[in-house]
Scaffold this active site. Structure first.
Site, PDB file in Angstrom:
ATOM      1  N   LYS A 111     -18.060 -18.952  -4.145  1.00 23.22           N
ATOM      2  CA  LYS A 111     -17.921 -17.667  -4.858  1.00 23.22           C
ATOM      3  C   LYS A 111     -18.101 -16.505  -3.875  1.00 23.22           C
ATOM      4  O   LYS A 111     -18.524 -16.716  -2.733  1.00 23.22           O
ATOM      5  CB  LYS A 111     -18.965 -17.592  -5.970  1.00 23.22           C
ATOM      6  CG  LYS A 111     -20.393 -17.532  -5.464  1.00 23.22           C
ATOM      7  CD  LYS A 111     -21.406 -17.745  -6.578  1.00 23.22           C
ATOM      8  CE  LYS A 111     -22.804 -17.736  -6.006  1.00 23.22           C
ATOM      9  NZ  LYS A 111     -23.804 -18.236  -6.972  1.00 23.22           N
ATOM     10  N   TYR A 157     -27.132  11.136  12.914  1.00 23.91           N
ATOM     11  CA  TYR A 157     -27.398  11.854  11.655  1.00 23.91           C
ATOM     12  C   TYR A 157     -28.890  11.900  11.350  1.00 23.91           C
ATOM     13  O   TYR A 157     -29.598  10.885  11.520  1.00 23.91           O
ATOM     14  CB  TYR A 157     -26.735  11.123  10.488  1.00 23.91           C
ATOM     15  CG  TYR A 157     -25.247  11.315  10.386  1.00 23.91           C
ATOM     16  CD1 TYR A 157     -24.696  12.562  10.142  1.00 23.91           C
ATOM     17  CD2 TYR A 157     -24.398  10.218  10.501  1.00 23.91           C
ATOM     18  CE1 TYR A 157     -23.323  12.722  10.035  1.00 23.91           C
ATOM     19  CE2 TYR A 157     -23.030  10.365  10.389  1.00 23.91           C
ATOM     20  CZ  TYR A 157     -22.489  11.621  10.156  1.00 23.91           C
ATOM     21  OH  TYR A 157     -21.142  11.770  10.047  1.00 23.91           O
ATOM     22  N   MET A 172     -21.512   5.485   9.163  1.00 19.26           N
ATOM     23  CA  MET A 172     -20.469   4.733   8.464  1.00 19.26           C
ATOM     24  C   MET A 172     -19.719   3.799   9.413  1.00 19.26           C
ATOM     25  O   MET A 172     -19.455   2.643   9.080  1.00 19.26           O
ATOM     26  CB  MET A 172     -19.486   5.710   7.797  1.00 19.26           C
ATOM     27  CG  MET A 172     -18.460   5.030   6.931  1.00 19.26           C
ATOM     28  SD  MET A 172     -17.285   6.183   6.211  1.00 19.26           S
ATOM     29  CE  MET A 172     -18.289   7.068   5.047  1.00 19.26           C
TER      30      MET A 172
END
Ligand SMILES: *Cc1c(COP(=O)(O)O)cnc(C)c1O
Length: 380
Positions: A49, A275, A323
């Site tokens: 799965k 950041y 990111m």
């Protein structure tokens, strides 16, 4: 066809996967021989799965099938259809609740559904009757997870309708443990005892399943009494033992996550990186920039807590996980753009495994693997 390949990728070692499958099968055979007194060796339902725990379900399923896997399991019909379209011919068990509206896929793709609610039984019966088809199903009993499954203590009420469903054949009965990976908690044993009582009660209710199964990886490792006719390992097949358990089965990690240094930057004392200015250099420092970030499945909590491997050594992620990038303190190392970076896997004599990462960021190995992003190419 030539095209650019990102330098951040996941390597999926299919021979290691097949070796794990065989190692689990050999473990079951050996243990059944030792303590089972001639008991039947349980079969294996290989759980694929969630895109095979992030490894890429089509390739994983085909490799398991080639290694001898007879039954695979998916979370839903849609996952199973992906496997059929990839040429998988093994039996596919669907664990999840069926979306009541659309069970056609079960018939069109020859899947084995789970009846885990009275509603699922009704819609499968109706759909099977409409096709003049007798459908083989597995029946899920809830023995304490309190999620899906017919309640163990209410079967006199729920089973008769299923038994009366002329187009449904209950091939197997199963349950699922909530705490198999926590030897401290008594619920595992309570669930086992409830399941035993259900198995004893079912024939009186008119259900005589050919097969019984219960054990995920942790339960398979912990207690041979819950092996029954089939076990259902997932994580173990991918070479990871569910923490905090240990195992003597020779399992090999299947996934590694790799990238390359794209830049090395000098930072002066007192300057910050990234950041939020989360990390301040306390000495003249060198920081390697690696093009993998939270969009690739790296967790933001890895900042400051997790190492990566560069030039065979551990180097710490400093500053925020962005990111698309992480920054790594390589002050005391000779590192150049192009150097290989290993986030999961082996480099030289060093290794970072999924369990180390999951414990550093207070989650489990399942989440670390499943979150490896769709942007990451899986290379087999
Ligand atoms: C995911 C799952 C498994 C496999 O669990 P692991 O801990 O990965 O071995 C087994 N059975 C069911 C019903 C599952 O949902």
């Amino acid at each position: 066809m030539s095209r650019e390949r990102r330098c951040t990728f996941a390597h999926v070692d299919l021979p290691a996967l097949q070796s794990n499958y065989r190692a689990v099968a050999e473990f079951l055979a050996a243990q059944t021989g030792v303590e089972g007194g001639g008991k039947k060796v349980p079969g294996i339902i290989s759980v694929v799965k969630a895109n095979a725990y992030g490894h890429g379900a089509p390739a994983v399923a085909r490799a398991l099938q080639d290694a001898g896997a007879k039954v695979l399991a998916c979370a839903d019909i849609e996952e199973a259809i992906v496997l059929r379209n990839a040429g998988v011919t093994a039996e596919i068990l669907v664990f999840g609740a069926l979306s009541v509206s659309d069970v056609a896929g079960v018939f069109d793709y020859s899947l084995t559904p789970t009846i885990s609610t009275p509603g699922a039984g009704r819609s499968l019966q109706a759909a099977a009757a409409a096709r003049g088809f007798r459908l083989r199903c597995h029946l899920k009993i809830d023995t304490g997870m309190n999620r899906l499954g017919l309640r163990f203590d209410n079967l006199e009420r729920t089973i008769p309708e299923i038994v009366a469903s002329k187009n449904i054949e209950v091939d197997a009965v199963y349950t699922h443990f909530a705490t198999a990976d926590d030897p401290e908690l008594p619920l595992f044993h309570e669930q086992r005892e409830r399941f035993e009582r259900v198995l004893a009660q079912l024939p009186r209710l008119g259900v005589n399943p050919k097969l019984r199964h219960a054990a995920n990886s942790a339960a398979t490792l912990r207690d041979s009494r819950v092996w029954y006719d089939l076990v259902r390992p997932g994580l173990m097949i991918y070479g990871v033992v569910p923490p905090p358990l240990a195992s003597t089965i020779p399992l090999k990690p299947v996934m590694s996550l790799r990238s390359r240094v794209v830049a090395v930057k000098g930072v002066r004392p007192g300057e910050t990186v990234g950041y939020g200015a989360l990390w301040t250099a306390d000495r003249p420092s060198r920081v390697a920039v690696v093009p993998a970030g939270y969009a690739d499945g790296l967790d933001r909590r890895m900042a400051g807590t997790c190492p990566v491997l560069i030039r065979g050594r551990r180097a710490r992620i400093v500053g925020a996980v962005s990111m698309d990038m992480i920054t790594v303190d390589v002050t005391d190392m000779h590192v150049e753009p192009g150097d290989e970076v290993v986030m999961i896997g082996v480099q030289g004599d060093e290794r970072i495994d999924v369990r180390e990462i999951s414990s550093a960021i207070a989650t489990n190995p399942y989440e670390v693997l499943c979150r490896i992003g769709t942007r990451i190419e899986r290379i087999y």
